[in-house]
Scaffold this active site. Structure first.
Site, PDB file in Angstrom:
ATOM      1  N   PHE A   1       0.861  -1.182   0.000  1.00 23.66           N
ATOM      2  CA  PHE A   1       0.000   0.000   0.000  1.00 23.66           C
ATOM      3  C   PHE A   1       0.895   1.229   0.000  1.00 23.66           C
ATOM      4  CE2 PHE A   1      -2.333   3.522   1.824  1.00 23.66           C
ATOM      5  CZ  PHE A   1      -3.506   3.481   1.099  1.00 23.66           C
TER       6      PHE A   1
ATOM      7  N   ASP B   1       9.320   2.749   1.465  1.00 30.76           N
ATOM      8  CA  ASP B   1       8.149   3.456   1.983  1.00 30.76           C
ATOM      9  C   ASP B   1       8.060   3.178   3.478  1.00 30.76           C
ATOM     10  OD1 ASP B   1       5.681   4.299   2.833  1.00 30.76           O
ATOM     11  OD2 ASP B   1       4.591   3.583   1.075  1.00 30.76           O
TER      12      ASP B   1
ATOM     13  N   LYS C   1       3.630   9.588   8.625  1.00 30.35           N
ATOM     14  CA  LYS C   1       2.528   9.573   9.594  1.00 30.35           C
ATOM     15  C   LYS C   1       2.792  10.312  10.917  1.00 30.35           C
ATOM     16  CE  LYS C   1      -0.590   6.066   7.869  1.00 30.35           C
ATOM     17  NZ  LYS C   1      -0.207   5.514   6.569  1.00 30.35           N
TER      18      LYS C   1
HETATM   19  C1  LIG Z   1      -0.599   5.706   5.105  1.00 32.80           C
HETATM   20  C2  LIG Z   1       0.356   5.191   4.107  1.00 32.80           C
HETATM   21  C3  LIG Z   1       0.515   5.793   2.863  1.00 32.80           C
HETATM   22  C4  LIG Z   1      -0.335   6.956   2.412  1.00 32.80           C
HETATM   23  O1  LIG Z   1      -0.187   8.077   3.230  1.00 32.80           O
HETATM   24  P1  LIG Z   1      -1.304   9.234   3.175  1.00 32.80           P
HETATM   25  O2  LIG Z   1      -0.767  10.290   4.112  1.00 32.80           O
HETATM   26  O3  LIG Z   1      -2.584   8.626   3.627  1.00 32.80           O
HETATM   27  O4  LIG Z   1      -1.363   9.706   1.773  1.00 32.80           O
HETATM   28  C5  LIG Z   1       1.475   5.290   2.008  1.00 32.80           C
HETATM   29  N1  LIG Z   1       2.248   4.242   2.357  1.00 32.80           N
HETATM   30  C6  LIG Z   1       2.119   3.642   3.549  1.00 32.80           C
HETATM   31  C7  LIG Z   1       3.019   2.498   3.889  1.00 32.80           C
HETATM   32  C8  LIG Z   1       1.165   4.074   4.452  1.00 32.80           C
HETATM   33  O5  LIG Z   1       1.015   3.451   5.624  1.00 32.80           O
END
Ligand SMILES: *Cc1c(COP(=O)(O)O)cnc(C)c1O
Length: 403
Positions: A139, A224, A253
């Site tokens: 994701f 990521d 986050k």
């Molecule tokens: C939450 C998340 C995203 C997306 O971040 P947003 O701030 O919601 O756009 C992308 N990659 C990972 C691993 C995430 O946990």
């Protein structure tokens, strides 16, 4: 009279684009590890706004800095200088072993920028070196680029055609990865611990092999760490449990304690692509959010939060393993630090709902996984309390299933 939950539900049903199936909880305020609903009920929050409220709610130092800075300068655009981007870039780069930063408003926006950087890096080497290799079940966000590299068809398929040149391989499958990478690969993109995909840590050997293959093919390694980074696993970044050195790291986050901020960190040739005008953002990296992020890093250091994450994480691990021995529904417990997934042989939602009824917030991800992302400030007593509530939630859900 304040509107009730039912009032708000019906107003939202008529006025919002129906993207969310929200939990029926009207939140009003938070304090430390607790969040309070409008009906006065208090919840121990082990989800923390999906890993954002890492210091819990309303940390007094964060509230103070927001008050001070909001009275001075909230936003000025990236046309001008302010005092806080450079020191924040330096501190984050030092934590990650990177060199340069670009600030964004969200995780997905950071991921977008990372894809653009990777494409520039690839095309500097060969005109057709533009492909991205990503993982099944990943994701990376909701915007088109991030969506195109998200290995979950349920998110991607309704919006096709996606960005071309993306190959997906199963996590921890060396042979598939080796087969997918070639001279056409601009970047390999991985979450060291897949979050939304059910809290699935990559094997260290797989991460190391991916780094080696990326280097061999002159592809950028993008990690990521939007969810697993910035202390969540007990090290500044989750990749630092291995000896892998990525080219680009994105994170977001917890960084500004609930204010929107994400960042791309890059080094070496992968940091060389952008020149003035090639990328930008109106809101990203404003003075308020950057100053809050600097305060977050100060608190993290002064309160020695990484050690707390590691120690509380071990307590959580052993408590969850003990729970697994008692609850047959639990197939496996996965995670590190304060990022845990409890994989069940059945839907996770009834347990999560039962936990909430008992006063504990967690979430169900990937259908069958209970995800826990407690705050870095969590105490031993609260870890034990959450474990007790979770055990009671299993018992309550078992009783309900038998009735
Ligand atoms: C939450 C998340 C995203 C997306 O971040 P947003 O701030 O919601 O756009 C992308 N990659 C990972 C691993 C995430 O946990």
């Amino acid at each position: 009279m304040n509107p009730t939950l039912a009032d708000i539900q019906s107003a939202e049903a008529q006025s919002l684009l129906p993207t969310y199936s929200r939990i029926p909880l009207l939140l009003e305020r938070g304090k430390g590890p607790y969040v309070f609903a409008a009906d006065g009920r208090r919840y121990l929050d082990f989800l923390t706004g999906i890993g954002v409220n890492a210091l819990g709610y309303n940390h007094p130092r964060i509230s103070r800095v927001i008050r001070q800075q909001s009275a001075r300068l909230i936003h000025c655009s990236n046309l001008y200088y302010h005092a806080y981007q450079a020191p924040l870039a330096q501190r984050l780069a030092a934590l990650a072993g990177m060199e340069r930063a670009f600030f964004t408003n969200s995780g997905t926006e950071a991921l977008e920028g990372a894809l653009k950087l990777a494409r520039l890096h690839g095309r500097a080497l060969a005109a057709d070196k533009v492909e991205i290799v990503a993982l099944d079940n990943s994701f990376h966000g909701r915007t088109f680029g991030a969506l195109s590299v998200t290995g979950q068809p349920k998110y991607r398929l309704p919006y096709e055609p996606a960005l071309p040149g993306v190959r997906f391989v199963p996590a921890n499958d060396h042979a598939a990865l080796a087969a997918a990478i070639g001279p056409q690969t601009a970047a390999v993109l991985l979450e060291p611990i897949q979050g939304e995909g059910g809290v699935v840590p990559l094997e260290a050997a797989f991460l190391t092999a991916a780094a080696g293959l990326a280097r061999q093919h002159q592809a950028a390694l993008i990690l990521d760490e939007i969810q697993c980074g910035l202390g969540r696993t007990g090290r500044p970044f989750a990749f630092q449990w291995t000896d892998v050195v990525p080219d680009i790291v994105v994170t977001a986050k917890p960084i500004a304690c609930g204010l929107p901020l994400g960042v791309i960190l890059a080094r070496g040739a992968a940091a060389a692509g952008f020149t003035p005008g090639m990328h930008g953002t109106t809101f990203g990296g404003g003075p308020l959010v950057c100053r809050v992020a600097l305060e977050f890093l100060d608190i993290w250091e002064e309160e020695n939060l990484l050690a707390n994450v590691a120690d509380r994480g071990e307590e959580l691990r052993s408590g969850l393993e003990a729970l697994k021995r008692k609850q047959k529904a639990i197939q496996v417990v996965r995670g590190r630090g304060l990022m845990w997934g409890i994989e069940l042989d059945r839907p996770a939602k009834p347990i999560v709902d039962a936990a909430r009824e008992l006063g504990l917030l967690a979430n169900a991800t990937h259908e069958t996984v209970i995800r826990l992302l407690p705050p870095y400030t969590v105490t031993p007593a609260l870890v034990q309390k959450a474990l007790r509530l979770l055990a009671r939630a299993f018992r309550a859900a078992n009783r309900a299933a038998q009735a």
